[in-house]
Design a protein around this motif. Structure first.
Motif, PDB file in Angstrom:
ATOM      1  N   VAL A 153       0.844  -1.200   0.000  1.00 34.17           N
ATOM      2  CA  VAL A 153       0.000   0.000   0.000  1.00 34.17           C
ATOM      3  C   VAL A 153       0.875   1.244   0.000  1.00 34.17           C
ATOM      4  O   VAL A 153       0.623   2.204  -0.745  1.00 34.17           O
ATOM      5  CB  VAL A 153      -0.959  -0.028   1.218  1.00 34.17           C
ATOM      6  N   TRP A 154       1.919   1.253   0.843  1.00 34.25           N
ATOM      7  CA  TRP A 154       2.833   2.397   0.871  1.00 34.25           C
ATOM      8  C   TRP A 154       3.481   2.609  -0.487  1.00 34.25           C
ATOM      9  O   TRP A 154       3.591   3.736  -0.965  1.00 34.25           O
ATOM     10  CB  TRP A 154       3.928   2.186   1.907  1.00 34.25           C
ATOM     11  N   SER A 155       3.917   1.536  -1.098  1.00 38.07           N
ATOM     12  CA  SER A 155       4.562   1.622  -2.412  1.00 38.07           C
ATOM     13  C   SER A 155       3.603   2.206  -3.448  1.00 38.07           C
ATOM     14  O   SER A 155       3.990   3.059  -4.259  1.00 38.07           O
ATOM     15  CB  SER A 155       5.037   0.237  -2.847  1.00 38.07           C
ATOM     16  N   ASN A 156       2.357   1.755  -3.427  1.00 32.51           N
ATOM     17  CA  ASN A 156       1.369   2.288  -4.372  1.00 32.51           C
ATOM     18  C   ASN A 156       1.101   3.770  -4.114  1.00 32.51           C
ATOM     19  O   ASN A 156       0.962   4.556  -5.065  1.00 32.51           O
ATOM     20  CB  ASN A 156       0.072   1.486  -4.288  1.00 32.51           C
ATOM     21  N   ASN A 157       1.039   4.163  -2.834  1.00 24.49           N
ATOM     22  CA  ASN A 157       0.828   5.578  -2.514  1.00 24.49           C
ATOM     23  C   ASN A 157       2.000   6.428  -2.996  1.00 24.49           C
ATOM     24  O   ASN A 157       1.808   7.506  -3.564  1.00 24.49           O
ATOM     25  CB  ASN A 157       0.637   5.765  -1.007  1.00 24.49           C
ATOM     26  N   ILE A 158       3.200   5.962  -2.754  1.00 23.26           N
ATOM     27  CA  ILE A 158       4.387   6.704  -3.193  1.00 23.26           C
ATOM     28  C   ILE A 158       4.420   6.789  -4.712  1.00 23.26           C
ATOM     29  O   ILE A 158       4.719   7.849  -5.282  1.00 23.26           O
ATOM     30  CB  ILE A 158       5.674   6.044  -2.641  1.00 23.26           C
ATOM     31  N   GLN A 159       4.092   5.691  -5.362  1.00 25.03           N
ATOM     32  CA  GLN A 159       4.087   5.682  -6.829  1.00 25.03           C
ATOM     33  C   GLN A 159       3.069   6.673  -7.382  1.00 25.03           C
ATOM     34  O   GLN A 159       3.367   7.428  -8.315  1.00 25.03           O
ATOM     35  CB  GLN A 159       3.753   4.265  -7.317  1.00 25.03           C
ATOM     36  N   SER A 160       1.874   6.692  -6.806  1.00 22.05           N
ATOM     37  CA  SER A 160       0.856   7.638  -7.297  1.00 22.05           C
ATOM     38  C   SER A 160       1.269   9.079  -6.984  1.00 22.05           C
ATOM     39  O   SER A 160       1.024   9.986  -7.791  1.00 22.05           O
ATOM     40  CB  SER A 160      -0.511   7.310  -6.701  1.00 22.05           C
ATOM     41  N   SER A 161       1.912   9.300  -5.832  1.00 19.76           N
ATOM     42  CA  SER A 161       2.379  10.652  -5.501  1.00 19.76           C
ATOM     43  C   SER A 161       3.445  11.112  -6.481  1.00 19.76           C
ATOM     44  O   SER A 161       3.442  12.277  -6.919  1.00 19.76           O
ATOM     45  CB  SER A 161       2.952  10.687  -4.081  1.00 19.76           C
ATOM     46  N   VAL A 162       4.350  10.227  -6.831  1.00 23.21           N
ATOM     47  CA  VAL A 162       5.402  10.577  -7.796  1.00 23.21           C
ATOM     48  C   VAL A 162       4.787  10.893  -9.153  1.00 23.21           C
ATOM     49  O   VAL A 162       5.190  11.859  -9.826  1.00 23.21           O
ATOM     50  CB  VAL A 162       6.438   9.437  -7.903  1.00 23.21           C
ATOM     51  N   LYS A 163       3.782  10.137  -9.567  1.00 21.82           N
ATOM     52  CA  LYS A 163       3.115  10.421 -10.849  1.00 21.82           C
ATOM     53  C   LYS A 163       2.430  11.786 -10.818  1.00 21.82           C
ATOM     54  O   LYS A 163       2.506  12.546 -11.787  1.00 21.82           O
ATOM     55  CB  LYS A 163       2.087   9.323 -11.170  1.00 21.82           C
ATOM     56  N   GLU A 164       1.753  12.087  -9.702  1.00 17.40           N
ATOM     57  CA  GLU A 164       1.080  13.394  -9.583  1.00 17.40           C
ATOM     58  C   GLU A 164       2.091  14.532  -9.622  1.00 17.40           C
ATOM     59  O   GLU A 164       1.861  15.552 -10.293  1.00 17.40           O
ATOM     60  CB  GLU A 164       0.285  13.463  -8.280  1.00 17.40           C
ATOM     61  N   ILE A 165       3.197  14.379  -8.917  1.00 10.15           N
ATOM     62  CA  ILE A 165       4.226  15.426  -8.903  1.00 10.15           C
ATOM     63  C   ILE A 165       4.811  15.596 -10.299  1.00 10.15           C
ATOM     64  O   ILE A 165       5.037  16.737 -10.750  1.00 10.15           O
ATOM     65  CB  ILE A 165       5.321  15.094  -7.867  1.00 10.15           C
ATOM     66  N   ASN A 166       5.046  14.513 -11.010  1.00  8.00           N
ATOM     67  CA  ASN A 166       5.563  14.605 -12.387  1.00  8.00           C
ATOM     68  C   ASN A 166       4.575  15.325 -13.299  1.00  8.00           C
ATOM     69  O   ASN A 166       4.963  16.146 -14.137  1.00  8.00           O
ATOM     70  CB  ASN A 166       5.876  13.215 -12.944  1.00  8.00           C
ATOM     71  N   GLN A 167       3.291  15.041 -13.125  1.00  9.73           N
ATOM     72  CA  GLN A 167       2.277  15.723 -13.928  1.00  9.73           C
ATOM     73  C   GLN A 167       2.248  17.219 -13.606  1.00  9.73           C
ATOM     74  O   GLN A 167       2.150  18.049 -14.509  1.00  9.73           O
ATOM     75  CB  GLN A 167       0.893  15.104 -13.684  1.00  9.73           C
ATOM     76  N   GLN A 168       2.339  17.542 -12.322  1.00 12.88           N
ATOM     77  CA  GLN A 168       2.328  18.952 -11.926  1.00 12.88           C
ATOM     78  C   GLN A 168       3.572  19.670 -12.461  1.00 12.88           C
ATOM     79  O   GLN A 168       3.478  20.820 -12.940  1.00 12.88           O
ATOM     80  CB  GLN A 168       2.257  19.078 -10.407  1.00 12.88           C
ATOM     81  N   LEU A 169       4.733  19.012 -12.401  1.00 14.42           N
ATOM     82  CA  LEU A 169       5.955  19.613 -12.941  1.00 14.42           C
ATOM     83  C   LEU A 169       5.867  19.811 -14.450  1.00 14.42           C
ATOM     84  O   LEU A 169       6.319  20.841 -14.983  1.00 14.42           O
ATOM     85  CB  LEU A 169       7.184  18.758 -12.584  1.00 14.42           C
TER      86      LEU A 169
END
Length: 170
Positions: free
Chosen positions: A117-133
């Protein structure tokens, strides 16, 4: 005893004494002294049956043989009790080891699920940050020409150096 042995296969453990009172939880082995039986004729044990054995056997008293067989029966009974107790102790140890392994497996599986679950949360957070960047980068790319145009409208002494694509965030 023979009925239990006839039901089991070649490599199975034969329970000699199924005593329900052997459910104590002590982990120390039970030490019993089992009588040792000597051969009836000393030289027969190592060399096989000799001609002199028959003569010696004829001289034996049947009452003494019955006593010998009684001792042998007691020896077998004691041996069966010892084997049964050791089997019960081994069975308890195996059950305890199975429970420990099951507990460790359950804990490991629970931790694996938490880490997943932590890994999936981190992965989705990284994707969101990449999209925002990426979105910020496109906004900056669109703003650089506008800032340069505004910069051109300012008086020469108040102008900033011109922005280039290498100055923006990548």
């Amino acid at each position: 005893m023979g009925a239990d042995q006839s039901k089991t296969g070649g490599g199975d453990i034969v329970v000699v004494n199924k005593d329900p009172s052997c459910n104590d939880k002590s982990k120390e082995p039970i030490k019993r002294t089992v009588t040792k039986l000597q051969p009836l004729l000393q030289h027969s044990a190592s060399f096989g049956i000799l001609a002199s054995d028959h003569a010696a056997l004829r001289q034996l008293n049947p009452r003494h043989l019955i006593e010998l067989f009684t001792v042998y029966e007691e020896h077998l009974r004691q041996s069966s009790v010892v084997v049964s107790e050791e089997q019960n102790q081994l069975s308890r140890s195996i059950k305890q080891a199975d429970q420990s392994v099951a507990l460790i497996l359950a804990i490991t599986e629970k931790k694996h699920n938490v880490y997943n679950v932590w890994s999936n949360n981190i992965q989705s957070s990284v994707k969101e940050i990449n999209q925002q960047l990426a979105h910020i980068n496109t906004l900056v790319d669109g703003l650089v020409p506008l800032v340069n145009e505004l910069n051109e409208t300012l008086p020469v002494d108040e102008r900033l150096p011109t922005f280039t694509q290498s100055d923006n965030i990548s």
